[in-house]
Write a protein that holds these residues in place. Structure first.
Motif, PDB file in Angstrom:
ATOM      1  N   SER A 163      -4.973  12.220  -9.119  1.00  0.00           N
ATOM      2  CA  SER A 163      -6.098  11.335  -8.794  1.00  0.00           C
ATOM      3  C   SER A 163      -6.116  10.014  -9.537  1.00  0.00           C
ATOM      4  CB  SER A 163      -7.416  12.074  -9.017  1.00  0.00           C
ATOM      5  OG  SER A 163      -7.612  13.026  -7.988  1.00  0.00           O
ATOM      6  N   ILE A 164      -5.198   9.797 -10.458  1.00  0.00           N
ATOM      7  CA  ILE A 164      -5.054   8.442 -11.004  1.00  0.00           C
ATOM      8  C   ILE A 164      -4.666   7.489  -9.879  1.00  0.00           C
ATOM      9  CG2 ILE A 164      -3.806   7.004 -12.680  1.00  0.00           C
ATOM     10  CD1 ILE A 164      -3.463   9.509 -14.406  1.00  0.00           C
ATOM     11  N   SER A 165      -4.110   8.043  -8.804  1.00  0.00           N
ATOM     12  CA  SER A 165      -3.817   7.239  -7.608  1.00  0.00           C
ATOM     13  C   SER A 165      -5.055   6.527  -7.093  1.00  0.00           C
ATOM     14  CB  SER A 165      -3.259   8.137  -6.490  1.00  0.00           C
ATOM     15  OG  SER A 165      -2.174   8.915  -6.926  1.00  0.00           O
ATOM     16  N   LYS A 166      -6.216   7.120  -7.292  1.00  0.00           N
ATOM     17  CA  LYS A 166      -7.462   6.520  -6.812  1.00  0.00           C
ATOM     18  C   LYS A 166      -7.715   5.148  -7.422  1.00  0.00           C
ATOM     19  CE  LYS A 166     -10.079  10.805  -5.842  1.00  0.00           C
ATOM     20  NZ  LYS A 166      -9.033  11.819  -6.097  1.00  0.00           N
ATOM     21  N   VAL A 167      -7.246   4.925  -8.645  1.00  0.00           N
ATOM     22  CA  VAL A 167      -7.462   3.622  -9.286  1.00  0.00           C
ATOM     23  C   VAL A 167      -6.708   2.545  -8.513  1.00  0.00           C
ATOM     24  CG1 VAL A 167      -7.437   2.350 -11.462  1.00  0.00           C
ATOM     25  CG2 VAL A 167      -7.607   4.855 -11.492  1.00  0.00           C
ATOM     26  N   PHE A 168      -5.502   2.859  -8.060  1.00  0.00           N
ATOM     27  CA  PHE A 168      -4.731   1.919  -7.253  1.00  0.00           C
ATOM     28  C   PHE A 168      -5.441   1.664  -5.918  1.00  0.00           C
ATOM     29  CE2 PHE A 168      -1.752   3.676 -10.240  1.00  0.00           C
ATOM     30  CZ  PHE A 168      -0.826   2.681 -10.488  1.00  0.00           C
ATOM     31  N   THR A 169      -5.928   2.728  -5.304  1.00  0.00           N
ATOM     32  CA  THR A 169      -6.606   2.591  -4.008  1.00  0.00           C
ATOM     33  C   THR A 169      -7.851   1.724  -4.128  1.00  0.00           C
ATOM     34  OG1 THR A 169      -5.831   4.815  -3.470  1.00  0.00           O
ATOM     35  CG2 THR A 169      -7.559   3.888  -2.072  1.00  0.00           C
ATOM     36  N   ALA A 170      -8.676   2.016  -5.127  1.00  0.00           N
ATOM     37  CA  ALA A 170      -9.901   1.247  -5.322  1.00  0.00           C
ATOM     38  C   ALA A 170      -9.587  -0.219  -5.602  1.00  0.00           C
ATOM     39  CB  ALA A 170     -10.719   1.834  -6.469  1.00  0.00           C
ATOM     40  N   THR A 171      -8.546  -0.473  -6.382  1.00  0.00           N
ATOM     41  CA  THR A 171      -8.172  -1.852  -6.692  1.00  0.00           C
ATOM     42  C   THR A 171      -7.843  -2.631  -5.425  1.00  0.00           C
ATOM     43  OG1 THR A 171      -7.325  -1.210  -8.877  1.00  0.00           O
ATOM     44  CG2 THR A 171      -6.524  -3.298  -7.962  1.00  0.00           C
ATOM     45  N   ILE A 172      -7.112  -2.004  -4.517  1.00  0.00           N
ATOM     46  CA  ILE A 172      -6.745  -2.691  -3.276  1.00  0.00           C
ATOM     47  C   ILE A 172      -7.975  -2.942  -2.407  1.00  0.00           C
ATOM     48  CG2 ILE A 172      -5.425  -2.500  -1.136  1.00  0.00           C
ATOM     49  CD1 ILE A 172      -3.341  -0.910  -2.740  1.00  0.00           C
TER      50      ILE A 172
END
Length: 404
Positions: free
Chosen positions: A95-104
């Motif tokens: 779920s650290i992937s979510k930080v990338f998603t939110a940033t985009i």
């Protein structure tokens, strides 16, 4: 489990001490005015020590920032060879992937291509189950959408290590996951509470693709990893189960039909959680990404403010906001989470888990201390949390909430 533990301890016998390095630094005052604890190499090594055992095979910890540096590993990265944990290991970051998603998504808002205060249904007609109330884009990012939980489905397993081992190469599309909400009730009215829910980020990933016309992987590459030089961070295809080297192997302890237990290598698994939790990275890349994000290199001021704004709503049975300091209130922002320590230090970051891998990246707002950790649990019931709590206490003097 006992049999597995015996195997792990036996494999650890005769191993050389884990490599570690430390540089002392001042203990500056964090953004809140609370002093950071000094780095104690003995305490830090003890926090990840005693591995491997029945619950965790290996761990790594990397601390940077002007308040001092430390790095260390413990346990084994390969049960067959007894090789240690690589300090520069590739990780399944969950779920650290979510930080990338939110940033985009926040970048798209800055570009006026999307409005955080408009309904998701306006941008993605027919994606969410019919009959749900309007959910704003920003409510996806800070988990205040109230979207339903997934309905139980045999296709998605029973949550056991045995099921995952047998189906670890199986994959699902984002829409298949979203469809699990059909017929399920909303958790609460949108915007009235906060509940950590991965559904929000499957929808957010589809939103990125709809607005840009490109794949989510392309947008991560063009907007984040390529500009920042994150050469070891990627969004693998769902049918690409391999983890690049160097890496620690991930294992799950399974019970055979005769009642005995043994570890099974699950390093190769489908990264189908995608924008919600399927990415791969390294400690150095995560450090660089969070440094750039906190310094405002990826977001203009208005959207940067959203990154550090926790909504003033209650926490609704959230798996994340569980520290005593949270006192039943929200702790997540549009992309990351805030953790308050009893000593007054405030840190921001994200946890993430996939079978065999549990990781986290946290930092003070002023980046005086940045922490990246990864442990390799052999089960799916969260027993590795005691190591994460030890890492957090030794690094910040606080407890990091449950992973997801």
């Amino acid at each position: 489990m006992a049999a597995s533990g015996a195997v792990l301890v036996a494999l650890a016998a005769g191993m050389a001490p884990p490599a570690s390095a430390a540089t002392a630094g001042p203990a500056p005052t964090a953004t809140t005015g609370a002093p950071l604890p000094g780095l104690d190499p003995a305490k830090l090594q003890a926090a990840i020590g005693g591995l491997p055992n029945a619950d965790v095979t290996g761990a790594l910890l990397r601390i940077t920032g002007r308040a001092g540096h430390w790095s260390g590993t413990s346990g084994v990265g390969d049960l067959e060879t007894g090789q240690g944990v690589p300090s520069d290991a590739h990780l399944r970051i969950g779920s650290i992937s979510k930080v990338f998603t939110a940033t985009i998504v926040l970048q798209l808002a800055a570009e006026h291509r999307i409005d955080l205060d408009k309904p998701v249904q306006q941008y993605l007609p027919g994606v969410l189950p019919a009959g749900l109330p309007s959910v704003m884009v920003g409510q996806l990012l800070n988990h205040t959408s109230g979207l339903p939980r997934a309905a139980a489905s045999a296709d998605f397993g029973d949550g056991s290590p045995e099921w995952f081992v047998a189906h670890r190469l199986k994959s699902f599309t984002p829409q298949q996951v979203i469809d699990l909400m059909s017929g399920q009730p909303m958790q609460f009215a949108p915007g009235t509470a906060q509940q950590y829910n991965g559904m929000n980020y499957y929808v957010a990933g589809l939103l990125v693709e709809k607005i840009t016309g490109n794949t989510f992987a392309h947008e991560v590459r063009s907007r984040i990893t390529r500009p920042l030089g994150l050469h070891d961070t990627r969004v693998p295809d769902a049918d690409h189960p391999r983890l690049p080297g160097p890496h620690s192997h991930g294992y799950l302890t399974v019970t055979s039909s005769d009642g005995t237990t043994h570890p099974v290598d699950v390093t190769e698994q489908s990264p189908w959680p995608w924008a919600e939790g399927g990415m791969i990275s390294t400690p150095a890349d995560l450090d660089r990404f969070m440094t750039a994000l906190f310094r405002g290199r990826l977001l203009p001021p208005v959207q940067q403010a959203e990154l550090f704004t926790v909504p003033d709503v209650p926490s609704f049975h959230s798996s994340q906001c569980r520290t005593e300091a949270d006192a039943g209130r929200a702790c997540m922002t549009m992309g990351i989470m805030r953790v308050k320590a009893s000593n007054g230090v405030v840190v921001w970051g994200k946890t993430g888990s996939r079978p065999g891998y549990t990781s986290g990246v946290f930092a003070t707002r002023d980046l005086s201390r940045k922490v990246v950790y990864s442990v390799n649990p052999t089960n799916l019931n969260g027993t590795e949390m005691r190591y994460i709590q030890q890492i957090a206490a030794a690094s910040f003097g606080t407890l990091v909430p449950a992973t997801n």
